[in-house]
Design a protein around this motif. Sequence first.
Motif, PDB file in Angstrom:
ATOM      1  N   GLU A 196       0.132  -3.927 -17.302  1.00  0.00           N
ATOM      2  CA  GLU A 196      -0.689  -3.310 -16.214  1.00  0.00           C
ATOM      3  C   GLU A 196      -0.290  -1.377 -16.165  1.00  0.00           C
ATOM      4  O   GLU A 196      -0.255  -0.229 -15.877  1.00  0.00           O
ATOM      5  N   TYR A 222       0.761   4.441 -28.114  1.00  0.00           N
ATOM      6  CA  TYR A 222       0.089   5.496 -28.124  1.00  0.00           C
ATOM      7  C   TYR A 222       0.402   6.725 -28.793  1.00  0.00           C
ATOM      8  O   TYR A 222      -0.304   7.463 -28.688  1.00  0.00           O
ATOM      9  N   LYS A 253      -1.032   6.726 -20.181  1.00  0.00           N
ATOM     10  CA  LYS A 253      -2.239   7.305 -19.955  1.00  0.00           C
ATOM     11  C   LYS A 253      -3.004   6.492 -20.650  1.00  0.00           C
ATOM     12  O   LYS A 253      -3.752   6.948 -21.489  1.00  0.00           O
ATOM     13  N   LEU A 254      -3.019   4.864 -20.471  1.00  0.00           N
ATOM     14  CA  LEU A 254      -3.807   4.263 -21.347  1.00  0.00           C
ATOM     15  C   LEU A 254      -5.069   3.135 -20.960  1.00  0.00           C
ATOM     16  O   LEU A 254      -4.334   2.724 -19.547  1.00  0.00           O
ATOM     17  N   LYS A 255      -5.877   3.254 -21.118  1.00  0.00           N
ATOM     18  CA  LYS A 255      -6.968   1.918 -20.626  1.00  0.00           C
ATOM     19  C   LYS A 255      -6.705   1.029 -21.244  1.00  0.00           C
ATOM     20  O   LYS A 255      -6.694   0.573 -22.485  1.00  0.00           O
ATOM     21  N   ASN A 256      -7.773  -0.223 -20.953  1.00  0.00           N
ATOM     22  CA  ASN A 256      -7.869  -1.458 -22.078  1.00  0.00           C
ATOM     23  C   ASN A 256      -9.377  -1.874 -21.224  1.00  0.00           C
ATOM     24  O   ASN A 256      -9.448  -2.051 -19.116  1.00  0.00           O
ATOM     25  N   THR A 309     -12.331  10.371 -19.159  1.00  0.00           N
ATOM     26  CA  THR A 309     -11.981   9.967 -17.847  1.00  0.00           C
ATOM     27  C   THR A 309     -10.767  10.502 -17.902  1.00  0.00           C
ATOM     28  O   THR A 309      -9.748  11.048 -18.531  1.00  0.00           O
ATOM     29  N   LEU A 313       0.410   0.478 -19.053  1.00  0.00           N
ATOM     30  CA  LEU A 313      -0.424   1.421 -19.662  1.00  0.00           C
ATOM     31  C   LEU A 313      -0.577   2.104 -18.823  1.00  0.00           C
ATOM     32  O   LEU A 313      -0.878   3.836 -19.253  1.00  0.00           O
ATOM     33  N   CYS A 314      -0.722   2.443 -17.706  1.00  0.00           N
ATOM     34  CA  CYS A 314      -0.613   3.528 -16.779  1.00  0.00           C
ATOM     35  C   CYS A 314       0.671   4.595 -16.700  1.00  0.00           C
ATOM     36  O   CYS A 314      -0.026   5.388 -16.858  1.00  0.00           O
ATOM     37  N   ALA A 332      -6.884   6.596 -22.024  1.00  0.00           N
ATOM     38  CA  ALA A 332      -7.324   6.900 -20.580  1.00  0.00           C
ATOM     39  C   ALA A 332      -8.617   8.367 -20.835  1.00  0.00           C
ATOM     40  O   ALA A 332      -9.489   7.917 -19.940  1.00  0.00           O
ATOM     41  N   GLN A 333      -7.833   9.114 -21.419  1.00  0.00           N
ATOM     42  CA  GLN A 333      -9.237  10.464 -21.336  1.00  0.00           C
ATOM     43  C   GLN A 333      -9.901  10.605 -22.400  1.00  0.00           C
ATOM     44  O   GLN A 333     -10.188  11.938 -23.097  1.00  0.00           O
TER      45      GLN A 333
END
Length: 227
Positions: A178, A153, A185-188, A227, A181-182, A222-223
Amino acid sequence: MGEPRRRRGGVRRYRFAEGPAALTLRIPEVLDSQYGMYVWPCAVVLAQYLWVHRRSLPGKRVLEVGAGVSLPGVLAAKCGAEVTLSDSEELPQCLRNCRRSCLLNGLPHVPVLGLTWGRVSPELLSLAPVDIILGSDVFFDPKDFEDILTTIYFLLEKNPHAQFWTTYQVRSADWSIEALLCKWKLKNIHVPLHSFSADKEHLASSSLPGRHTIEMMIISLAQSDGT
């Protein structure tokens, strides 16, 4: 006193090929239970992904974390990326093996840094910008997951358009990143192995990954795309 523990190892060759294009890498391995400095199945799968996408690598700034014997990072460097290799500053033997991998493959100028997951060190703070972060089998021990993602991060915050390309071996159906990640504030995005010809038991003229279940994902902020 008993005999001192002997470390066995050697140099193993990994050959990546697609049509007329081919690349053979020489990777030093130390078969020792204390160090485990050898190529794991995940590393061959991640290296295969890099090989299939090699045309996108020239000029890309790449950092490999938890590099060990550095197969993915060395391949990226041979394909024209500007690579920095890293492993824990507490494991000088791993850092030495990173350097040896570079020397064996004609890459004497690739930087090798000590970076420990979860620790904001001067080396981490002074890192040059990166486009791609690599990590093979870094999600090995659940107790390290938070520290790993803390570091990832931090790097993605400094480099908002960068991505973390990672492969991991499914060892238990009970663990998941998961929730972490949330939290961060990360997405995969899951990358199917068949999409880069890695859904095989034998890659790069080796016996790896064998019958191990390997997954690949690309992690980003994530952003980062609004998004």
